[in-house]
Design an enzyme around this catalytic site. Structure first.
Site, PDB file in Angstrom:
ATOM      1  N   SER A  65       0.831  -1.208   0.000  1.00 26.42           N
ATOM      2  CA  SER A  65       0.000   0.000   0.000  1.00 26.42           C
ATOM      3  C   SER A  65       0.862   1.254   0.000  1.00 26.42           C
ATOM      4  O   SER A  65       2.000   1.262   0.470  1.00 26.42           O
ATOM      5  CB  SER A  65      -0.910   0.025   1.228  1.00 26.42           C
TER       6      SER A  65
HETATM    7  N1  SAH Z   1      -1.305  -4.681   4.160  1.00 26.46           N
HETATM    8  C1  SAH Z   1      -0.569  -4.935   2.939  1.00 26.46           C
HETATM    9  C2  SAH Z   1      -1.360  -4.506   1.713  1.00 26.46           C
HETATM   10  C3  SAH Z   1      -1.512  -5.663   0.803  1.00 26.46           C
HETATM   11  S1  SAH Z   1      -2.602  -5.509  -0.558  1.00 26.46           S
HETATM   12  C4  SAH Z   1       0.808  -4.319   2.969  1.00 26.46           C
HETATM   13  O1  SAH Z   1       1.125  -3.600   3.922  1.00 26.46           O
HETATM   14  O2  SAH Z   1       1.601  -4.597   2.079  1.00 26.46           O
HETATM   15  C5  SAH Z   1      -3.956  -6.527  -0.015  1.00 26.46           C
HETATM   16  C6  SAH Z   1      -3.662  -7.964   0.305  1.00 26.46           C
HETATM   17  O3  SAH Z   1      -4.891  -8.561   0.697  1.00 26.46           O
HETATM   18  C7  SAH Z   1      -3.133  -8.815  -0.848  1.00 26.46           C
HETATM   19  O4  SAH Z   1      -1.929  -9.414  -0.475  1.00 26.46           O
HETATM   20  C8  SAH Z   1      -4.236  -9.846  -1.073  1.00 26.46           C
HETATM   21  O5  SAH Z   1      -3.758 -11.123  -1.467  1.00 26.46           O
HETATM   22  C9  SAH Z   1      -4.887  -9.902   0.302  1.00 26.46           C
HETATM   23  N2  SAH Z   1      -6.265 -10.395   0.335  1.00 26.46           N
HETATM   24  C10 SAH Z   1      -7.277 -10.178  -0.564  1.00 26.46           C
HETATM   25  N3  SAH Z   1      -8.410 -10.800  -0.172  1.00 26.46           N
HETATM   26  C11 SAH Z   1      -8.131 -11.431   1.014  1.00 26.46           C
HETATM   27  C12 SAH Z   1      -8.871 -12.253   1.914  1.00 26.46           C
HETATM   28  N4  SAH Z   1     -10.155 -12.572   1.695  1.00 26.46           N
HETATM   29  N5  SAH Z   1      -8.244 -12.712   3.017  1.00 26.46           N
HETATM   30  C13 SAH Z   1      -6.951 -12.421   3.276  1.00 26.46           C
HETATM   31  N6  SAH Z   1      -6.184 -11.666   2.452  1.00 26.46           N
HETATM   32  C14 SAH Z   1      -6.760 -11.167   1.340  1.00 26.46           C
END
Ligand code: SAH
Length: 217
Positions: A65
């Site tokens: 993010s």
């Molecule tokens: N918090 C992260 C942002 C990652 S982007 C950071 O600091 O880098 C969002 C993430 O959510 C992705 O890795 C994606 O695979 C995950 N995601 C999407 N749907 C999800 C679900 N139902 N359960 C768990 N993770 C999920």
């Protein structure tokens, strides 16, 4: 894993930018200044962009993010030392590291197996052994570890998952980007009784989608 004076200098500049953009919680800004974001990137080619206020690809079709988004969601969470915090969407582990820095006890779920495994190893190598990572579908939360003081969702949620509402403590806060279009509205829910919530609306953001089920890779 190196963290040079140059990296520290770039972080200071990033934090000044976040402050200009309206992030005012000094504890959040201090955590953003402390955590070495460049170490959460998959390839060192991204090193030089790690302290720009941008989201970047981290492999597996996912992104780390944007710093402003991380700071914004963290500020809304109002983390107190010792808070039990559930994060949906571990991704790179950066957001989890920021919450850990603020004294939150982080439980984080990732649905993408390859990313989960890579981040698990990374966080251990970096010394973040206090952060607990789970491979699974965040729509169901973590009933075995509930209730949580705070819940943060870091993917675009098509709805507010019922299980997560249940797993929030009365008095607790949930920060969730809601909507399945190109942009989501950032919401903060406060649980006021077993089945009542106050909802506040904030800015619009753009997240990768929250998807159902696990993905094996
Ligand atoms: N918090 C992260 C942002 C990652 S982007 C950071 O600091 O880098 C969002 C993430 O959510 C992705 O890795 C994606 O695979 C995950 N995601 C999407 N749907 C999800 C679900 N139902 N359960 C768990 N993770 C999920």
């Amino acid at each position: 894993m190196k963290d040079t004076y140059r990296d520290k200098g770039l972080r200071k500049e990033l934090v000044q930018l976040l402050e200009k953009k309206g992030i005012s919680d000094h504890k959040v800004l201090a955590a953003m200044e402390k955590v070495a974001r460049h170490l959460f990137f998959k390839d060192s080619v991204f090193h030089k962009v790690a302290y720009k206020d941008k989201a970047f690809p981290i492999g597996f079709g996912q992104t780390i993010s944007q710093p402003y988004t991380v700071a914004y969601q963290t500020q809304l969470l109002e983390i107190n030392k010792g808070d039990k915090v559930l994060e949906i969407g571990t991704g790179s582990g950066y957001q989890a590291a920021i919450i850990n820095e603020l004294g939150g006890r982080v439980y984080s779920i990732e649905r993408q197996q390859g990313l989960f495994e890579r981040t698990k190893k990374l966080l251990i190598d970096m010394g973040y052994s206090r952060i607990k990572l789970f491979f699974g579908d965040g729509f169901g939360g973590l009933p075995a570890f509930a209730p949580f003081d705070k819940i943060i969702i870091t993917a675009a949620a098509p709805e507010i998952p019922k299980a997560l509402k249940e797993q929030l403590k009365v008095g607790g806060l949930m920060v969730i980007p809601l909507g399945d279009g190109d942009f989501q509205r950032m919401l903060r829910l406060k649980k006021t009784s077993e089945d009542e919530f106050d909802t506040e609306e904030f800015e619009r953001f753009s997240f990768v989608p929250m998807l159902k089920g696990k993905q094996y890779s």
